[in-house]
Design an enzyme around this catalytic site. Structure first.
Site, mmCIF file in Angstrom:
data_model
loop_
_atom_site.group_PDB
_atom_site.id
_atom_site.type_symbol
_atom_site.label_atom_id
_atom_site.label_comp_id
_atom_site.label_asym_id
_atom_site.label_seq_id
_atom_site.Cartn_x
_atom_site.Cartn_y
_atom_site.Cartn_z
ATOM 1 N N LYS A 52 40.495 41.678 37.767
ATOM 2 C CA LYS A 52 40.583 42.072 39.181
ATOM 3 C C LYS A 52 40.918 43.557 39.285
ATOM 4 C CE LYS A 52 41.703 37.441 40.584
ATOM 5 N NZ LYS A 52 42.735 36.402 40.651
ATOM 6 N N GLN A 96 49.047 35.652 41.411
ATOM 7 C CA GLN A 96 48.184 34.860 40.539
ATOM 8 C C GLN A 96 48.808 33.478 40.324
ATOM 9 O OE1 GLN A 96 45.151 35.951 39.276
ATOM 10 N NE2 GLN A 96 44.905 33.862 38.507
ATOM 11 N N ASP A 119 44.030 37.155 49.539
ATOM 12 C CA ASP A 119 43.385 35.868 49.257
ATOM 13 C C ASP A 119 43.109 35.070 50.526
ATOM 14 O OD1 ASP A 119 42.698 35.152 46.750
ATOM 15 O OD2 ASP A 119 44.655 34.367 46.169
#
Ligand code: NAP
Length: 285
Positions: A52, A96, A119
């Site tokens: 990422k 994460q 997200d």
């Protein structure tokens, strides 16, 4: 059968972000910044996080990683997240998952500010999203919608089945398709005779997390099949999805492969969301 190429769509979306990132940089004096928080030393998670960061930097955005040890307490994690919420130089925050067992993902999803939730999965972000006022949209289903749009696959008035009802994929997917005027049925592990539903559908999105669950006999002729599933242990140890892709050619109209379908779009949508959050906070539009 048209193979719906998530990498191609992803490249196009990423290219479209570059001028937005440059404009932001010019106006704000720095590029949009994504910060990723990871706890513990799960190797696969560290690889995802690194990927990422690389993806951000390739587009001219910046990214930082906060790696906490396995021994980090909920208090320490929450304190870090609150600091990041208040840090003006941070535009997007991503925690994460999975977290080590002693930590609560629910707490994380309550603490991260929706204005920085890259997200789109915190409870507040999902609340805004399901109320029809999204700040950003959850990455994986939004990536699916982008693929459908890219290939001009019209969903309005179509019969759609979504297999799976998780907060990450199934539920937001069904909501997005409903907003796009499809008639949506959600199936799950307690659905009796799943095939009866999928065979009726013009479009099937499969997010059950069960390798090879559905194949040719489960879809009607000329249906569109989107496979969200991702499994590292298909035939010969290869990456595979929830759908037996190799059976579909000559039967369905279009389908996403695994790998190379929905997967690349998830991370691209994360970059897009970070950009959007940065622009919103800087009131660039
Ligand atoms: P999840 O939280 O485990 O949810 C799976 C859903 O599928 C549940 O709603 C479950 O029903 C349903 N289900 C399980 N077995 C079923 C069956 N035999 N028939 C019908 N429904 C069934 O998984 P998730 O997080 O949504 O992820 C789903 C899959 O997508 C996984 O393979 C995951 O790795 C993958 N994924 C991929 C990406 C990507 O970027 N490509 C991103 C996220 C997830 P119940 O609710 O009744 O338990």
């Amino acid at each position: 059968m048209v193979v719906l190429d998530g990498k191609e769509v992803s490249n196009k979306v990423r290219a479209s972000l570059i001028p937005r990132i440059e404009k932001f940089h010019e106006k704000v004096g720095r590029p949009p910044h994504l910060t990723v928080v990871i706890v513990g030393d799960d190797k696969a998670s560290h690889v995802y996080v690194r990927n990422k960061k690389i993806a951000c930097e390739k587009l001219g955005m910046t990214s930082s990683i906060h790696a906490l040890p396995d021994t980090a307490t909920q208090n320490e994690l929450n304190t870090l997240l609150r600091e990041l919420n208040n840090d003006a130089k941070v535009d997007g925050i991503l925690v994460q998952f999975p977290l080590p067992k002693h930590l609560s993902s629910d707490e994380v999803l309550s603490v991260v500010s929706p204005e920085k939730d890259a997200d789109g999965l915190t409870f507040k972000s999902l609340g805004y999203f399901f109320a029809g006022k999204p700040i950003v949209r959850p990455c994986t289903p939004e990536g699916v919608m982008t693929i459908l749009k890219h290939y001009n696959i019209e969903v309005e008035g179509k019969r759609v089945v979504v297999v799976g009802r998780s907060n990450i994929v199934g539920k937001p997917m069904a909501h997005m398709l409903t907003e796009a005027n499809a008639t949506v049925t959600i199936c799950h592990s307690k659905t009796k005779n799943l095939s009866q539903y999928t065979k009726e559908a013009d479009l099937v999105v499969v997010a059950a997390g069960k390798a090879g669950l559905l194949g040719k006999e489960d879809f009607k002729k000329d249906a569109v099949v989107i496979d969200v599933g991702m499994h590292g242990s298909g035939q010969g140890g290869k990456l595979c999805g929830d759908v037996r892709f190799e059976e579909l050619n000559g039967w369905v109209a279009a389908a996403t492969p695994v790998p190379g379908g929905v997967g690349p779009m998830t991370i691209t949508t994360l970059l897009q969301n970070t950009c959007l959050l940065a622009e919103k906070r800087a009131r660039l539009f």
